[in-house]
Design a protein around this motif. Structure first.
Motif, PDB file in Angstrom:
ATOM      1  N   LEU A 110      46.901  39.501  45.756  1.00 37.06           N
ATOM      2  CA  LEU A 110      45.731  38.959  45.053  1.00 37.06           C
ATOM      3  C   LEU A 110      45.534  37.462  45.288  1.00 37.06           C
ATOM      4  N   ARG A 111      46.537  36.846  45.908  1.00 36.63           N
ATOM      5  CA  ARG A 111      46.575  35.392  46.102  1.00 36.63           C
ATOM      6  C   ARG A 111      46.613  34.630  44.778  1.00 36.63           C
ATOM      7  N   LEU A 112      47.152  35.262  43.746  1.00 38.24           N
ATOM      8  CA  LEU A 112      47.518  34.518  42.545  1.00 38.24           C
ATOM      9  C   LEU A 112      48.743  33.666  42.878  1.00 38.24           C
TER      10      LEU A 112
ATOM     11  N   ARG B 275      37.239  38.470  44.300  1.00 42.65           N
ATOM     12  CA  ARG B 275      38.008  38.959  43.157  1.00 42.65           C
ATOM     13  C   ARG B 275      37.244  40.011  42.350  1.00 42.65           C
TER      14      ARG B 275
ATOM     15  N   ILE C 156      45.463  46.333  41.047  1.00 44.27           N
ATOM     16  CA  ILE C 156      46.924  46.258  41.097  1.00 44.27           C
ATOM     17  C   ILE C 156      47.427  46.303  39.660  1.00 44.27           C
TER      18      ILE C 156
ATOM     19  N   LYS D 252      51.118  39.954  43.267  1.00 48.89           N
ATOM     20  CA  LYS D 252      50.388  38.699  43.041  1.00 48.89           C
ATOM     21  C   LYS D 252      50.060  38.008  44.362  1.00 48.89           C
TER      22      LYS D 252
ATOM     23  N   ILE E 124      38.871  43.235  43.750  1.00 51.26           N
ATOM     24  CA  ILE E 124      40.305  43.513  43.604  1.00 51.26           C
ATOM     25  C   ILE E 124      40.813  42.800  42.351  1.00 51.26           C
ATOM     26  N   GLN E 125      41.224  43.596  41.366  1.00 51.96           N
ATOM     27  CA  GLN E 125      41.600  43.073  40.058  1.00 51.96           C
ATOM     28  C   GLN E 125      43.046  43.450  39.727  1.00 51.96           C
ATOM     29  N   ILE E 126      43.529  42.959  38.585  1.00 50.27           N
ATOM     30  CA  ILE E 126      44.923  43.201  38.191  1.00 50.27           C
ATOM     31  C   ILE E 126      44.992  43.569  36.717  1.00 50.27           C
TER      32      ILE E 126
END
Length: 324
Positions: free
Chosen positions: A59-61, A88, A174, A56, A91-93
């Motif tokens: 991703l900078r969540l 974003r 990710i 996280k 790059i996803q999750i």
């Protein structure tokens, strides 16, 4: 070797805890690794070692305390909120819980379409075609798109999560323990979908898991994490056949026998995992390490090359000459 697509440099995530918030809880502590284009990079370790927090933070969540996240030559940590929002797309999750990560009030079509709307991608008709396309890629039909998440099984809900992650054509995904909540029979189906996406679309994965068998089956390279630090990185076969760090060896020794006649020597670690808010001095693994030396209590090992494709953070190997 293919081009590096993602470089993590000295990534840290500290939380202020304790009286007056003066102490640091080191959830992620100086992590560095490189992921190449089209690679599946696995991260394994015990629960609470910082795997998900690291994902996280990339991703900078969760905002990292320090470090760099270089995606295609650009440091994501230095971007402002508007620039990061635009990135974003790339790059996803995929989240661990396939039910909690889906909006229960939205139909599947809207859930998958939402990233396209947010990023202003395509016309209404182009978005409709794209949603149907990715739904088919993950094994869903057009009829599924008009249902709500609660009408699906866990495996189907994770397919929806994967479809939402790939709809913007990301370069990196990710996957945060994406199959841990699923039955074993369904796990293989979901992993095969992700493997197809990797091979056919060239999507790069960072695959976070606590299951060594799954990681061995799915990943190309594996990083082993302990108490917020990476202690070993190697190609998967090299790691399973020639593990060097005592912690990695202990994890591998706990795997079930692959054959009744296989002889395995179990390494049982003593004690519990220390608190990341009060880690041991020196090597953080030394209180539990069967090979601990006196120097391990005071010297902090660095993650350095054991050979060209194998890195280990252990004082037992710090005298080994780097193979060029």
């Amino acid at each position: 070797m293919s081009t590096p697509i993602l470089e993590i440099r000295n990534l840290k995530k500290y939380y202020k805890v304790g009286p007056n918030k003066k102490n640091d809880l080191k959830a992620v502590d100086d992590v560095s690794f490189t992921v190449h284009k089209g690679e599946i990079f696995g991260i394994v370790g015990e629960s609470g070692c910082g795997k998900s927090t690291m994902g996280k933070s990339i991703l900078r969540l969760i905002e990292p305390t320090e470090g760099e996240v270089i995606l295609n030559g650009e440091d994501l940590v230095k971007l402002d909120s508007a620039e990061m929002r635009e990135k974003r797309k790339d790059i996803q999750i995929i989240f661990q819980d396939p039910f909690a990560s889906l909006n229960p009030r939205m139909k599947v079509f809207k859930i998958i379409e939402e990233p396209l709307i947010n990023f202003k991608i395509g016309t209404k008709e182009e978005r409709r075609k794209r949603v149907i396309e990715v739904a088919k890629q993950v094994g869903l039909t057009e009829n599924h798109l008009q249902r709500f998440p609660h009408e699906f099984s866990g495996g189907q809900r994770q397919r929806i999560g994967i479809a939402r992650a790939i709809v913007t054509n990301p370069k990196v995904i990710i996957a945060d323990e994406p199959v841990s909540a699923l039955d074993v029979s369904i796990q293989s189906q979901v992993l095969n979908i992700m493997k197809d996406l990797n091979e056919n679309l060239g999507i790069t994965f960072i695959f976070i898991s606590h299951d060594l068998n799954v990681v061995h089956h799915f990943c190309d390279k594996i990083g082993v994490m302990y108490l917020g630090k990476l202690v070993e990185i190697a190609e998967k076969n090299e790691l399973f056949n020639n593990a060097k760090h005592p912690y990695t060896k202990a994890l591998l020794s706990a795997l079930p026998k692959s054959h009744p006649k296989e002889v395995k020597q179990r390494t049982v670690l003593k004690g519990d995992v220390p608190s990341p808010s009060n880690p041991p001095t020196g090597c953080t693994f030394h209180p539990r390490c069967p090979n601990a030396m006196e120097s391990c209590k005071t010297s902090v090992p660095k993650l350095s090359n054991y050979n060209t494709e194998h890195k280990v953070s252990c004082l037992l190997y710090e005298t080994v000459e780097v193979v060029k």
